[in-house]
Design a protein around this motif. Structure first.
Motif, mmCIF file in Angstrom:
data_model
loop_
_atom_site.group_PDB
_atom_site.id
_atom_site.type_symbol
_atom_site.label_atom_id
_atom_site.label_comp_id
_atom_site.label_asym_id
_atom_site.label_seq_id
_atom_site.Cartn_x
_atom_site.Cartn_y
_atom_site.Cartn_z
ATOM 1 N N LEU A 179 58.596 32.899 37.136
ATOM 2 C CA LEU A 179 58.220 31.523 36.155
ATOM 3 C C LEU A 179 57.997 30.464 37.195
ATOM 4 C CD1 LEU A 179 57.731 29.971 33.779
ATOM 5 C CD2 LEU A 179 59.986 29.502 33.600
ATOM 6 N N PHE A 180 59.076 30.399 38.255
ATOM 7 C CA PHE A 180 58.751 29.430 39.286
ATOM 8 C C PHE A 180 57.965 29.636 40.215
ATOM 9 C CE2 PHE A 180 60.353 26.270 42.147
ATOM 10 C CZ PHE A 180 60.308 26.919 43.446
ATOM 11 N N PHE A 239 54.988 31.369 39.854
ATOM 12 C CA PHE A 239 53.625 31.343 39.156
ATOM 13 C C PHE A 239 53.519 30.016 38.693
ATOM 14 C CE2 PHE A 239 53.428 35.787 39.697
ATOM 15 C CZ PHE A 239 54.167 36.647 38.333
ATOM 16 N N THR A 240 54.447 29.217 38.362
ATOM 17 C CA THR A 240 54.179 27.783 37.902
ATOM 18 C C THR A 240 53.698 27.002 39.242
ATOM 19 O OG1 THR A 240 55.681 27.867 36.233
ATOM 20 C CG2 THR A 240 54.841 25.584 36.995
ATOM 21 N N TYR A 241 54.526 27.247 40.358
ATOM 22 C CA TYR A 241 54.086 26.658 41.598
ATOM 23 C C TYR A 241 52.777 26.930 41.839
ATOM 24 C CZ TYR A 241 54.101 24.739 46.277
ATOM 25 O OH TYR A 241 53.417 24.065 47.543
ATOM 26 N N SER A 245 50.399 28.062 40.289
ATOM 27 C CA SER A 245 49.202 27.596 39.360
ATOM 28 C C SER A 245 48.890 25.950 39.519
ATOM 29 C CB SER A 245 49.871 27.708 37.703
ATOM 30 O OG SER A 245 48.775 27.508 37.025
ATOM 31 N N LEU A 246 50.058 25.360 39.649
ATOM 32 C CA LEU A 246 49.983 23.710 40.050
ATOM 33 C C LEU A 246 48.971 23.654 41.370
ATOM 34 C CD1 LEU A 246 50.726 20.911 39.774
ATOM 35 C CD2 LEU A 246 52.585 21.289 41.347
ATOM 36 N N VAL A 291 46.717 25.659 42.573
ATOM 37 C CA VAL A 291 45.187 25.960 42.018
ATOM 38 C C VAL A 291 44.476 24.558 41.335
ATOM 39 C CG1 VAL A 291 43.975 27.263 40.566
ATOM 40 C CG2 VAL A 291 45.424 28.239 41.836
ATOM 41 N N GLN A 292 45.686 24.094 40.545
ATOM 42 C CA GLN A 292 44.999 22.895 39.836
ATOM 43 C C GLN A 292 44.739 21.801 40.833
ATOM 44 O OE1 GLN A 292 44.497 22.789 36.280
ATOM 45 N NE2 GLN A 292 43.727 20.824 37.012
ATOM 46 N N LEU A 293 45.545 21.630 42.014
ATOM 47 C CA LEU A 293 45.615 20.450 42.640
ATOM 48 C C LEU A 293 44.152 20.588 43.707
ATOM 49 C CD1 LEU A 293 48.897 19.666 43.846
ATOM 50 C CD2 LEU A 293 47.583 18.177 42.371
ATOM 51 N N PHE A 348 53.579 36.119 44.889
ATOM 52 C CA PHE A 348 52.168 36.277 44.436
ATOM 53 C C PHE A 348 51.225 35.311 44.576
ATOM 54 C CE2 PHE A 348 54.612 39.370 41.944
ATOM 55 C CZ PHE A 348 55.778 38.907 41.961
ATOM 56 N N CYS A 349 51.096 34.737 45.845
ATOM 57 C CA CYS A 349 50.121 33.773 46.077
ATOM 58 C C CYS A 349 48.911 33.946 45.721
ATOM 59 C CB CYS A 349 50.072 33.342 47.663
ATOM 60 S SG CYS A 349 49.009 32.088 48.114
ATOM 61 N N GLU A 350 48.113 33.278 45.216
ATOM 62 C CA GLU A 350 47.028 33.701 44.563
ATOM 63 C C GLU A 350 45.538 33.007 45.063
ATOM 64 O OE1 GLU A 350 46.853 32.501 40.235
ATOM 65 O OE2 GLU A 350 48.032 30.697 40.779
ATOM 66 N N PHE A 407 63.322 25.959 38.761
ATOM 67 C CA PHE A 407 61.965 25.648 38.056
ATOM 68 C C PHE A 407 62.410 24.362 37.266
ATOM 69 C CE2 PHE A 407 58.431 26.104 35.344
ATOM 70 C CZ PHE A 407 58.835 25.719 34.161
ATOM 71 N N LEU A 460 61.458 21.526 39.355
ATOM 72 C CA LEU A 460 60.059 21.483 39.617
ATOM 73 C C LEU A 460 59.480 20.778 38.480
ATOM 74 C CD1 LEU A 460 57.227 22.298 41.316
ATOM 75 C CD2 LEU A 460 57.795 24.506 40.115
ATOM 76 N N VAL A 505 47.567 24.764 33.450
ATOM 77 C CA VAL A 505 48.551 25.324 34.563
ATOM 78 C C VAL A 505 49.303 26.153 33.755
ATOM 79 C CG1 VAL A 505 50.729 24.677 35.644
ATOM 80 C CG2 VAL A 505 48.760 23.133 35.899
ATOM 81 N N ARG A 524 47.423 29.651 33.282
ATOM 82 C CA ARG A 524 47.328 30.717 34.441
ATOM 83 C C ARG A 524 48.866 31.183 34.699
ATOM 84 N NH1 ARG A 524 43.986 26.549 36.560
ATOM 85 N NH2 ARG A 524 45.628 25.360 37.238
ATOM 86 N N VAL A 525 49.838 30.447 34.158
ATOM 87 C CA VAL A 525 50.925 31.178 34.293
ATOM 88 C C VAL A 525 51.152 32.353 33.351
ATOM 89 C CG1 VAL A 525 53.582 30.747 34.105
ATOM 90 C CG2 VAL A 525 52.271 29.080 35.238
ATOM 91 N N ARG A 544 49.314 35.370 34.520
ATOM 92 C CA ARG A 544 50.196 36.254 35.543
ATOM 93 C C ARG A 544 51.469 36.867 34.703
ATOM 94 N NH1 ARG A 544 50.032 33.696 40.909
ATOM 95 N NH2 ARG A 544 49.571 35.670 41.473
#
Lengths: 188, 230
Positions: free
Chosen positions: A24-25, A27-29, A31-32, A34-36, A121-123, B35, B38, B107, B110-111, B114
């Motif tokens: 979760l941590f 993927f969320t990072y 994803s952020l 990517v958004q930025l 999982f760097c995308e 998390f 974050l 965001v 996308r999570v 995955r």
């Protein structure tokens, strides 16, 4: 001294931390980021945002760590570096960067990350990273924010990153000056 | 993750392949705080970037001689600040916040995609949408929050209502503000899981709209509406 911190970090990780799957941590990072990249298009701006975000996190993190461990005030930068690596990183990411590359005046050192969970999982396309993005730049901000809570003003920056094809990931820390006991005004 | 010997690697692999059907790569673990620290800063960052992009767009419009939109946004909006209770004090600008929510949902989307790739069960197929929603309610919620959805309702015609009575991300916040104020504070934290749910379903080819509301912290209700292809 380093052994003490190693023991403290391992003890904290084992007994004093709620552990969860990292996905979760991570993927969320990702994803952020990517958004930025979409919002800014300019890697330097994204790097800056990640650093700033990290700073805010680091400030809170330091409090949390100090509350959970019985760490005493670090005597000098050498001790602080060990604490950051063996307690800070260990307690939060369950990885321990190596503290290397001390400058002659003992005001600079590097954290060498042989294992960075954020990279798992760097995308992002390699192109983005090579264009100047420091994908894990949040970590620099975290270190900077946490050290400010320990009354040190520092500069923290990425020197190498495996995502860029370098052979290791390395964060450099430079002590600018010691701060007074007053609570810092915070980042702008 | 390094292993000491081939035997221990094999043991890890075998245990990971056992009954629960997870992927044969053991998940690494981190502090749950990673998390949780974050999340508010992520929201803060999205608010800041949205303000900045809007400001730049306004400046550009002015430079091009078009009519600028109203005021001096530098004065009237401020970046979200974190109060002592852990809630973000969000700018009082509903248009701005709507843009932020769209990003938060993106965001989350996308999570979700995955998470579905990573954790979709390998030893059983999810046959229909209800199966997928149950996967969300049990497996995904367990992975994310260490508990399952408390209550699942469906009208069997494309609407699913998921109720979580102790939504984990609300628990950290102190709850002395009730009603509308609490609901407003909770908003950003709701959009990310909405996106996650939508992303997971999308991964299995199901298009949905997902919204959430809270009737009182720490309760949270998600509503999934399947969008049929016309």
């Amino acid at each position: 001294m380093a052994k003490q911190y190693k023991a403290a970090g391992e003890e904290a990780w084992k007994n004093n931390v709620e552990k969860v799957n990292a996905e979760l941590f991570i993927f969320t990072y990702g994803s952020l980021v990517v958004q930025l990249m979409r919002d800014y298009e300019d890697c330097a701006a994204v790097n800056a945002q990640l650093d700033k975000m990290g700073y805010n996190i680091g400030v809170r993190l330091a409090d949390d760590i100090l509350a959970r461990t019985s760490l005493e005030r670090c005597a000098d930068l050498h001790a602080t570096a060990e604490a950051v690596a063996k307690v800070g990183f260990k307690m939060f990411l369950n990885v321990v960067p190596a503290v290397v590359g001390w400058s002659a005046d003992s005001r600079e050192f590097s954290l060498q990350l042989d294992d960075n969970p954020l990279n798992d999982f760097c995308e992002l396309p390699p192109r983005a990273v090579q264009d100047g993005l420091w994908y894990s730049n949040v970590l620099c901000g975290v270190v900077r924010g946490a050290l400010e809570m320990l009354h040190m003003q520092t500069e923290v920056w990425f020197v190498r990153d495996v995502l860029r094809g370098d052979d290791a990931s390395e964060i450099r820390v430079r002590l600018v000056r010691m701060l007074d006991e007053e609570v810092p005004a915070g980042d702008d | 993750m390094s292993t000491d010997s081939p035997t221990s690697a094999m043991t890890q692999l075998l245990s990971a392949l056992s009954l629960d059907g997870k992927r044969p790569i053991e998940s690494r673990q981190v502090n749950s705080g990673a998390f949780e620290f974050l999340l508010p800063e992520l929201v803060n960052t999205l608010v800041a970037t949205t303000i900045e992009t809007r400001r730049n767009a306004e400046r550009l419009a002015l430079a091009l001689g078009e009519e600028g939109t109203a005021d001096n946004s530098a004065n009237t909006t401020r970046v979200a600040e974190t109060s002592n209770a852990g809630w973000l004090e969000l700018p009082d600008d509903s248009e701005l916040m709507e843009q932020v929510f769209v990003k938060l949902e993106a965001v989350g989307f996308r999570v979700g995609r995955r998470l579905a790739e990573r954790f979709a069960p390998v030893n059983r197929r999810l046959v229909d949408t209800l199966d997928i929603v149950k996967f969300v309610c049990k497996d995904i919620w367990m992975l994310l929050f260490n508990r399952q959805i408390d209550n699942l309702k469906t009208n069997h015609r494309g609407i699913y209502v998921l109720q979580d009575n102790k939504f984990k991300w609300f628990l950290r916040m102190s709850g002395n503000s009730g009603g509308a104020a609490a609901a407003r504070h909770a908003q950003p934290y709701i959009w990310l899981p909405c996106g996650i749910i939508r992303g997971i379903l999308d991964s299995f080819g199901v298009s949905t709209v997902v919204v959430a509301e809270t009737l009182g912290l720490p309760q949270c209700t998600f509503q999934i509406k399947v969008v049929s292809d016309e």
